[in-house]
Design a protein around this motif. Sequence first.
Motif, PDB file in Angstrom:
ATOM      1  N   VAL A   6       0.856  -1.196   0.000  1.00  0.00           N
ATOM      2  CA  VAL A   6       0.000   0.000   0.000  1.00  0.00           C
ATOM      3  C   VAL A   6       0.887   1.238   0.000  1.00  0.00           C
ATOM      4  N   ARG A   7       1.850   1.251   0.910  1.00  0.00           N
ATOM      5  CA  ARG A   7       2.767   2.397   1.028  1.00  0.00           C
ATOM      6  C   ARG A   7       3.510   2.630  -0.296  1.00  0.00           C
ATOM      7  N   ARG A   8       4.035   1.564  -0.875  1.00  0.00           N
ATOM      8  CA  ARG A   8       4.784   1.680  -2.132  1.00  0.00           C
ATOM      9  C   ARG A   8       3.889   2.205  -3.259  1.00  0.00           C
ATOM     10  N   TYR A   9       2.677   1.664  -3.363  1.00  0.00           N
ATOM     11  CA  TYR A   9       1.751   2.096  -4.412  1.00  0.00           C
ATOM     12  C   TYR A   9       1.427   3.578  -4.279  1.00  0.00           C
ATOM     13  N   LEU A  10       1.060   4.004  -3.077  1.00  0.00           N
ATOM     14  CA  LEU A  10       0.702   5.411  -2.876  1.00  0.00           C
ATOM     15  C   LEU A  10       1.894   6.333  -3.114  1.00  0.00           C
ATOM     16  N   ASP A  11       3.067   5.895  -2.697  1.00  0.00           N
ATOM     17  CA  ASP A  11       4.284   6.679  -2.926  1.00  0.00           C
ATOM     18  C   ASP A  11       4.536   6.842  -4.419  1.00  0.00           C
ATOM     19  N   GLU A  12       4.415   5.748  -5.169  1.00  0.00           N
ATOM     20  CA  GLU A  12       4.630   5.801  -6.616  1.00  0.00           C
ATOM     21  C   GLU A  12       3.557   6.626  -7.320  1.00  0.00           C
ATOM     22  N   ALA A  13       2.370   6.714  -6.705  1.00  0.00           N
ATOM     23  CA  ALA A  13       1.284   7.509  -7.280  1.00  0.00           C
ATOM     24  C   ALA A  13       1.428   8.992  -6.941  1.00  0.00           C
ATOM     25  N   GLY A  14       2.457   9.329  -6.145  1.00  0.00           N
ATOM     26  CA  GLY A  14       2.708  10.726  -5.846  1.00  0.00           C
ATOM     27  C   GLY A  14       2.208  11.203  -4.492  1.00  0.00           C
ATOM     28  N   ALA A  15       1.669  10.305  -3.695  1.00  0.00           N
ATOM     29  CA  ALA A  15       1.200  10.697  -2.363  1.00  0.00           C
ATOM     30  C   ALA A  15       2.390  10.827  -1.419  1.00  0.00           C
ATOM     31  N   ASP A  16       2.304  11.780  -0.506  1.00  0.00           N
ATOM     32  CA  ASP A  16       3.369  11.980   0.470  1.00  0.00           C
ATOM     33  C   ASP A  16       3.102  11.063   1.660  1.00  0.00           C
ATOM     34  N   VAL A  17       3.659   9.850   1.612  1.00  0.00           N
ATOM     35  CA  VAL A  17       3.401   8.860   2.654  1.00  0.00           C
ATOM     36  C   VAL A  17       4.609   8.629   3.558  1.00  0.00           C
ATOM     37  N   GLU A  18       5.689   9.323   3.301  1.00  0.00           N
ATOM     38  CA  GLU A  18       6.936   9.086   4.036  1.00  0.00           C
ATOM     39  C   GLU A  18       6.759   9.203   5.544  1.00  0.00           C
ATOM     40  N   GLY A  19       6.062  10.216   6.002  1.00  0.00           N
ATOM     41  CA  GLY A  19       5.917  10.420   7.435  1.00  0.00           C
ATOM     42  C   GLY A  19       4.676   9.784   8.035  1.00  0.00           C
ATOM     43  N   MET A  20       3.927   9.046   7.231  1.00  0.00           N
ATOM     44  CA  MET A  20       2.679   8.457   7.722  1.00  0.00           C
ATOM     45  C   MET A  20       2.941   7.142   8.456  1.00  0.00           C
ATOM     46  N   SER A  21       2.258   6.955   9.568  1.00  0.00           N
ATOM     47  CA  SER A  21       2.330   5.674  10.289  1.00  0.00           C
ATOM     48  C   SER A  21       1.447   4.661   9.568  1.00  0.00           C
ATOM     49  N   ASN A  22       1.586   3.397   9.929  1.00  0.00           N
ATOM     50  CA  ASN A  22       0.731   2.364   9.339  1.00  0.00           C
ATOM     51  C   ASN A  22      -0.739   2.629   9.657  1.00  0.00           C
ATOM     52  N   GLU A  23      -1.010   3.114  10.854  1.00  0.00           N
ATOM     53  CA  GLU A  23      -2.385   3.419  11.240  1.00  0.00           C
ATOM     54  C   GLU A  23      -2.961   4.535  10.358  1.00  0.00           C
ATOM     55  N   GLU A  24      -2.140   5.539  10.074  1.00  0.00           N
ATOM     56  CA  GLU A  24      -2.594   6.633   9.202  1.00  0.00           C
ATOM     57  C   GLU A  24      -2.843   6.123   7.787  1.00  0.00           C
ATOM     58  N   LEU A  25      -2.015   5.208   7.308  1.00  0.00           N
ATOM     59  CA  LEU A  25      -2.245   4.614   5.986  1.00  0.00           C
ATOM     60  C   LEU A  25      -3.588   3.895   5.962  1.00  0.00           C
TER      61      LEU A  25
END
Length: 87
Positions: free
Chosen positions: A49-68
């Motif tokens: 999920v994290r990888r997909y959203l990151d590749e789609a341009g979402a800023d997920v670097e600082g997000m916790s798993n719960e936030e994802l």
Amino acid sequence: MNMYTKESVETFLKNQGRLYDEPVADSYEEAEEFLEDCMAVEVKTLKEVRRYLDEAGADVEGMSNEELLEACEVFALPSGGFLIVEG
């Protein structure tokens, strides 16, 4: 064509209100067609999920798993996988 598991389609149909104000599908068939049209993705792990959203341009670097998991476009599946629907 059945690109999506029954579990994914049913989960989206039941929980589409977390992503859209108005229902976009009223039946299983409409939900499946909608997922195909918006090119939703099924993944097995939160890491994917994290990888997909990151590749789609979402800023997920600082997000916790719960936030994802709370992201409106991420639908947790009963079997443990995830459906990602970009609105």
